[in-house]
Design a protein around this motif. Sequence first.
Motif, mmCIF file in Angstrom:
data_model
loop_
_atom_site.group_PDB
_atom_site.id
_atom_site.type_symbol
_atom_site.label_atom_id
_atom_site.label_comp_id
_atom_site.label_asym_id
_atom_site.label_seq_id
_atom_site.Cartn_x
_atom_site.Cartn_y
_atom_site.Cartn_z
ATOM 1 N N ALA A 193 22.687 -14.484 30.078
ATOM 2 C CA ALA A 193 22.817 -14.343 31.527
ATOM 3 C C ALA A 193 22.231 -13.016 31.996
ATOM 4 O O ALA A 193 21.587 -12.942 33.056
ATOM 5 C CB ALA A 193 24.287 -14.449 31.939
ATOM 6 N N GLY B 198 29.502 -12.492 33.472
ATOM 7 C CA GLY B 198 28.109 -12.373 33.058
ATOM 8 C C GLY B 198 27.305 -11.409 33.904
ATOM 9 O O GLY B 198 26.112 -11.198 33.651
ATOM 10 N N PRO C 148 28.795 -18.278 33.938
ATOM 11 C CA PRO C 148 27.354 -17.999 33.917
ATOM 12 C C PRO C 148 26.474 -19.226 34.168
ATOM 13 O O PRO C 148 25.312 -19.069 34.559
ATOM 14 C CB PRO C 148 27.129 -17.433 32.508
#
Length: 551
Positions: free
Chosen positions: A502, A353, A455
Amino acid sequence: MSSIHRLTPPGIALLGAALLLSACAPAGAVSSGSGEQPNSSSASPVTGGTLTFLESQIPTCLYAGGGGFYPNATLINQLGDKLTYQDPETREITPWLATEWEVNADATEYVFHLRDDVTFSDGSPLTAEVVALNFDHFGLGDEALGLSKQEFVSNYVSSEVVDEHTVKFTFSAPSPGFLQATSVVGATIVAKSTAELPYEEQCQIDNYVASGPFTVSNVVPEQQYDLAARDDYDWAPAADEHQGRAYLDAISVIVTPEDNVRIGALTSGQADAIRAVQVYDVANIEAAGSTVYYAPTNGVNPQFALRPGNPLLADIQVRQALQKATDVETAVKTIYLGKFDVATSVLSHGATGYVDLSDKLGYDLEGAKKLLDEAGWVEGADGIRAKDGVKLELTTWPGAVFPLNQQLDELIAEQWKLAGVQLNIVTPDQATATAGSKDPLQQPVAITHVGRVDPDVIWSNFGSKSNRNALGFTAETADATLDALLTDITRLPTTEERYAKAAEAQEYLIDQAYVIPLYELPQTYAAQSKVHGLSWEAVGRVDLTDVWLQQ
């Protein structure tokens, strides 16, 4: 449960004295390692021997909530197993205690099928009932036992024992991060005899019964922890080429806080491997023929959290000025001698992420001064700005888990003073630190970090309702926009959606000047050349299962 013998402190004292004498031992040569897992020798592994491993900090509580603390993980990773295994390089999740699993379309139901040949060190079998009990504690907590729910499990509702070796978990909303959560050190499965104990007793290593390749044999609390190999261990992760019993007969983990003592013991041959190498010791270690390894922690980078609940930091212009007044590149290269990477986002580049936001970060002293001028902060005779009779004076507490944190803070304090901001560096007593760690009034500038390759880690660190709550939000001061972004990360069902959210969250944290990313933190290890098979998890916690000693 295996029998635990308690060593007498005088024995430890004698060993400590011996290590101290070796601190000035001469050194001799080899190159340092990298973030990649070490390559083993072309020679065939040898069974037997005791690994002497020096740990820099005292292990604390071995319950799940404390499992992420690196000294605790030094023990837990050798004593216990997880449902799944995450490859530290590919990030692939593969079977371990679970042989296979099914996840429904919206990630609200997970079914795990367990191995039927696993036993805990007290002889009891691994069953769906035991796994369900463990995860009920992780996901819900247990007020009667004093157990709090854990940050790596989101939206958990319940478990169901389908049959002796099949367990089903149900969630109130999509929980796509749960599969990865079953691989983290906090998700180590303990026996029923341990899981039913109150929190204080689960913390104690004497009560820690798990299914790992080693058991505890000798203990001197806070000083030495001796582990013995289980001869019947035969359920390593499916992806591990080494199946069966550990190569080592035993591991002796000795708590050695003094850097010079650890280095001296390693370079003189009294210790086989150590954790926590300061950058200025690398040359001596390499010259002695040992290797230094940098194991990336792959999560939320070490960074300053600028807590808006403090009146001095409530104004975004002040926070933005502090971002611009911080010459991160110079500070990190100066303190860590170019061996640590400068952070380019909230997440480290190895975290899932991650997005590169270096274009939003950068040193701009004149820009910082201009922002503070616009916000009404006027420089005084002593160079420190003030407004309405209040000086722009902030406080931070150095973190013991961050290498050379005091020195880094001091250098950044000098940089901030050029902009007219006073940064006080205070080391509180333990009681104050525990009570005030999330209080923006006591600690307006807090260094924060957490390792996890998912994430969800952003929510774990910055969510106002998370255990960490690094920005010190209360119900009244919480940023609803940020909380919504973070919650979406934990609930969106697809990888693409989660990564996109994210990215938004990382940008928002920087745009709102809630954080100043500092550097990417590796866990540093060093080992003699005779030590082979040293490895670590995806977040850098050491795994000694495959270690063997060349004779």
